[in-house]
Design a protein around this motif. Structure first.
Motif, PDB file in Angstrom:
ATOM      1  N   SER A  40     135.560 -29.869  30.583  1.00 61.10           N
ATOM      2  CA  SER A  40     136.504 -28.982  31.253  1.00 61.10           C
ATOM      3  C   SER A  40     135.883 -28.501  32.547  1.00 61.10           C
ATOM      4  CB  SER A  40     136.831 -27.797  30.343  1.00 61.10           C
ATOM      5  OG  SER A  40     137.668 -28.223  29.285  1.00 61.10           O
ATOM      6  N   THR A  83     132.881 -42.266  29.493  1.00 60.54           N
ATOM      7  CA  THR A  83     133.405 -40.911  29.220  1.00 60.54           C
ATOM      8  C   THR A  83     134.829 -40.702  29.719  1.00 60.54           C
ATOM      9  OG1 THR A  83     132.581 -39.935  31.262  1.00 60.54           O
ATOM     10  CG2 THR A  83     131.068 -39.936  29.370  1.00 60.54           C
ATOM     11  N   SER A 130     137.289 -23.115  33.689  1.00 62.61           N
ATOM     12  CA  SER A 130     137.635 -23.174  32.257  1.00 62.61           C
ATOM     13  C   SER A 130     136.503 -22.713  31.340  1.00 62.61           C
ATOM     14  CB  SER A 130     138.041 -24.606  31.863  1.00 62.61           C
ATOM     15  OG  SER A 130     139.236 -24.980  32.501  1.00 62.61           O
ATOM     16  N   PRO A 135     132.431 -33.350  33.124  1.00 60.34           N
ATOM     17  CA  PRO A 135     133.794 -33.569  33.619  1.00 60.34           C
ATOM     18  C   PRO A 135     133.801 -34.280  34.970  1.00 60.34           C
ATOM     19  CG  PRO A 135     133.129 -31.321  34.087  1.00 60.34           C
ATOM     20  CD  PRO A 135     131.961 -31.981  33.383  1.00 60.34           C
ATOM     21  N   MET A 181     138.518 -40.874  29.193  1.00 55.57           N
ATOM     22  CA  MET A 181     139.334 -40.959  27.970  1.00 55.57           C
ATOM     23  C   MET A 181     140.788 -41.246  28.333  1.00 55.57           C
ATOM     24  SD  MET A 181     137.651 -37.738  25.926  1.00 55.57           S
ATOM     25  CE  MET A 181     137.382 -36.751  27.405  1.00 55.57           C
TER      26      MET A 181
END
Ligand code: GDP
Ligand code: CA
Length: 322
Positions: free
Chosen positions: A204, A299, A209, A235, A301
């Motif tokens: 995030s 990583t 966040s 991220p 997704m």
């Protein structure tokens, strides 16, 4: 720093999440861990009142995701939602820049009603997520109101004004979490910091966040001192955010180029493990030099299979059986 061999606590995985990026890994974790083995704690600094209703965008994104109800195109909002009420609100003179669908509005009406009846946001979130079919506990970071305020190149503004109305265009120069000094971690969050066998920082936005969650008194030090493996999933991939303003905020606010290494620096001392994308492998040794155990893997997704695969890799890395 702890390593996974010291993992003796029974309390399952504590996952920290914001909205869209966080929800992707949270969904993967919910597919590989039983409800009693996962607690997802969600940022509420983005919460806002629209039309007198309490809107919790990150909680709703995580809830819709885990319930299988999220709009697959956006990652947020209710799949197939309609916007009749919003249109009518516009006709009646209301501002409608925050795109609340009809299903969303029903949820916000119900949430607001339950809050007005005296229930806490934790209680409301648990009941509503259960009613939507979610079995894993989704927990707000706090039952008290915390509001992220953006200090921007265009002046100060509430989070949603910056993020949605202004499409994250102003430069972020500073951040404030109004109310946070008096806020307490939600009871299940506090218990989970004590009991978790591993803590996962979902991919995030670190500033918008995750930092609000860590700004709640006691949480950051509790996590740092938990003695269990604590893993960051970056991220930032290849110097870019998949979505949203994280990369630009590294430049304007943290004064450094966005990179997996910059993410690792941001959390240095707080976490023990770091997951970076294969495209960032060149910075592996620099991240290791910060004290992290590093996993290099895919990583990004883009499917449920990817979310599950990454969740499995994260759990294996920190010694959580899946
Ligand atoms: P928001 O509250 O909806 O903005 O969502 P979050 O803060 O949870 O997530 C935003 C961050 O998620 C951005 O920095 C993205 O780069 C990151 N993100 C989104 N999708 C992915 C993904 O598939 N993999 C990784 N590693 N990061 C992602
Ligand atoms: Ca958010």
């Amino acid at each position: 720093m702890a390593d996974s061999s010291q993992d003796t606590k029974p309390g399952g995985v504590l996952a920290l999440a914001g909205g869209v990026g966080g929800a992707k890994l949270a969904l993967g974790l919910s597919r590989v861990l039983a409800p009693e083995d996962l607690t997802v704690v969600v940022n509420t600094g983005d919460d806002e009142i629209f039309y007198g209703l309490h809107v919790s965008p990150d909680i709703d994104t995580v809830t819709y995701s885990l319930a299988g109800l999220a709009n697959p195109e956006t990652g947020w909002g209710f799949a197939g939602d309609t916007f009749n009420a919003l249109e009518t609100l516009g006709t009646l003179g209301a501002d409608t820049w925050f795109g609340l669908g009809d299903h969303d509005l029903a949820l916000h009406i119900r949430r607001s009603d339950m809050l007005r009846s005296g229930m806490t946001l934790s209680e409301v979130t648990l009941e509503l997520s259960n009613r939507m079919g979610v079995r894993h506990p989704i927990v707000p970071m706090s039952d008290q109101r915390v509001s992220t305020v953006i200090e921007s190149s265009d002046g100060e503004m509430p989070f949603q004004e910056y993020f949605v109305h202004r499409r994250s265009e102003p430069d972020v120069l500073g951040l404030r979490f109004d109310g946070v000094k008096l806020a307490k971690p939600a009871p299940v969050f506090a218990a989970s910091i004590q009991n978790a066998s591993a803590i996962v920082f979902c991919p995030s936005n670190p500033f918008l966040s995750v930092d609000p969650i860590l700004a709640i008194p006691g949480t950051k030090v509790g996590i740092a001192d938990s003695g269990v493996p604590r893993v960051i999933v970056s991220p930032i991939i290849g110097g870019q955010a998949i979505k949203g303003p994280a990369a630009r905020i590294f430049e304007t606010f943290a004064n450094k180029p966005p990179s997996a290494l910059a993410v690792a620096q941001h959390y240095a001392g707080l976490a023990t493990h770091f997951v970076m994308d294969t495209v960032d492998e060149a910075s592996r040794s620099e991240v290791e030099a910060l004290g992290y155990t590093v996993l290099v893997t895919e990583t990004l997704m883009t499917s449920e299979e990817h979310k599950i695969a990454l969740a499995k890799a994260v759990c294996e890395m920190v010694g959580v059986p899946v």
